[in-house]
Design an enzyme around this catalytic site. Structure first.
Site: not given
Ligand SMILES: *Cc1c(COP(=O)(O)O)cnc(C)c1O
Length: 420
Positions: A143, A231, A259
């Site tokens: 994701y 990511d 995060k």
């Molecule tokens: C949470 C998440 C995102 C998106 O971040 P948001 O602040 O919710 O837009 C992207 N990549 C990973 C791996 C995530 O866990």
């Protein structure tokens, strides 16, 4: 009349789609009514009815020092009193950028944004701008936020062109995104600008990288001149001071963060090689901007959190994660539930099946109905895990021995209930 979880959910559903501002919060996959948080402190959250839960959600990883950590609260309060946003650069964003670059050596330059979604979206744009190539490769079950080009699911073929994974996303928006199975090194060609990957997948349960997978991606990207994007929105500043790239020793060209670095405020960041990042406006031709980017409250909170996170802090959280994973495995096994409780660094997953998953298809074999029963049994025992079978658990600095013991005991009772 005092609010209850139900009365707030009813009111919310009148004016907010599904009553929530992010879909997983609506409890659709586990059923029932979400708890509405009135306050939170350390390892616990308290709902509007006065029930306090041991919290392993921790804002899906945005909170690593525990809720309302005094240092973070103080930093935000101090910043707020000096004004909340200016439309001009600030010392705080320079300090946070320095702190990120110092901890993550592959990040020579970094730009702040306001969410993880923005971070990955912008990293991909600059990768395309720098290489002059169109295509992006992503892995099924990873994701990367909800921008159009990333809301894509794989077809059945090994290296299928992506299909829109959401209504409202056009085929043309995902036409340049190729989706392949996680943990298999794909063969690229010179049309690829970049490969984006969660270095440890944490949005299909917890699926660690197989030995050689990330090294293979690095080599394949180098072979065709594509950029490797990690990511690290979850793993960054959570699994180690320098993130997953420190743990694995594999160096990406670009990284996306979010995060943890916002200390619970809306933040993202992307960074990497200086020559690539210098393609961004105002230096280069790749446009990217944000009214609230580098926001003083968010940078103050992020800096306060990073200052709490030395190597000892990560060792401590890792030992707690190990303790949590062990306790859950024991509790489930004692109740006769077949489960795998994987841990990678400070992250803990929960797979309700016999064999640890290695990709999206195998991760989808988790028993979702059993997860829903275990979730509710835990909630009845005042322990909150995510209301979705594909999320992970986020032990942090606030989960001390007392909290872990309480969670372990609750898990033992909850597993018996869930096993029926
Ligand atoms: C949470 C998440 C995102 C998106 O971040 P948001 O602040 O919710 O837009 C992207 N990549 C990973 C791996 C995530 O866990």
């Amino acid at each position: 009349m005092t609010d209850t979880n139900q009365s707030l959910f009813d009111r919310g559903q009148e004016v907010i789609p599904g009553g929530v501002n992010s879909p997983v919060r609506a409890f659709r996959s586990v059923g029932g009514t979400p708890y509405f948080v009135a306050s939170a402190e350390g390892a616990t959250v308290t709902d509007v009815e006065g029930t306090t839960f041991h919290d392993l959600v921790q804002s899906y990883g945005a909170v690593i020092a525990g809720h309302a950590h005094p240092k973070v609260v103080e930093a935000i309060r101090g910043a707020a009193a000096r004004g909340t946003s200016y439309g001009a650069p600030t010392p705080g964003e320079v300090a946070l950028a320095e702190a990120i670059c110092e901890r993550v050596p592959s990040v020579e330059k970094v730009r702040m944004v306001s969410s993880g979604t923005e971070a990955t979206m912008s990293a991909i744009r600059v990768a395309r701008g720098a290489t002059g190539r169109p295509k992006l490769l992503k892995f099924a079950g990873n994701y990367h936020g909800h921008s159009d080009g990333l809301l894509v699911s794989g077809g059945t073929a090994m290296a299928s062109l992506g299909l829109p994974a959401s209504a409202g996303v056009t085929e043309s928006a995902v036409a340049d995104t190729v989706v392949v199975p996680y943990n298999v090194v794909p063969t690229l060609d010179e049309s690829f600008a970049a490969v984006i990957v969660e270095p440890c997948a944490a949005n299909m349960g917890l699926v660690p990288p197989a030995p050689g997978f990330l090294e293979g991606l690095r080599a394949e990207c180098d072979r065709v001149g594509a950029l490797l994007i990690f990511d690290e929105v979850i793993t960054g500043f959570r699994v180690a001071r320098g993130g997953a790239q420190q743990l694995t020793g594999v160096t990406p060209d670009l990284s996306a963060f979010g995060k943890v670095i916002g200390g619970g405020l809306p933040v993202g960041a992307f960074g990497g090689r200086a020559d690539v990042m210098d393609e961004l406006a105002p230096l280069g031709p790749v446009y990217q901007a944000g009214t609230l980017s580098g926001n003083p409250l968010a940078t103050a909170a992020g800096l306060a959190v990073l200052e709490l996170l030395d190597d000892d802090a990560y060792a401590l959280i890792e030992s707690r994660a190990d303790c949590l994973a062990g306790a859950l495995a024991v509790a489930l096994a004692a109740a006769g539930i077949t489960a795998v409780v994987p841990r990678w660094g400070t992250l803990v997953g929960l797979f309700l099946g016999a064999t640890a998953p290695h990709d999206y298809d195998s991760a989808c074999a988790t028993d979702e109905a059993l997860y829903a029963r275990f979730f509710h049994a835990l909630l009845d025992e005042h322990v909150a895990i995510a209301p979705g079978a594909y999320e992970v658990m986020f032990p942090g600095l606030a989960h001390d021995d007392a909290s872990l013991t309480a969670i372990a005991e609750a898990a033992g009772r909850a597993a018996v209930v869930a096993a029926g």
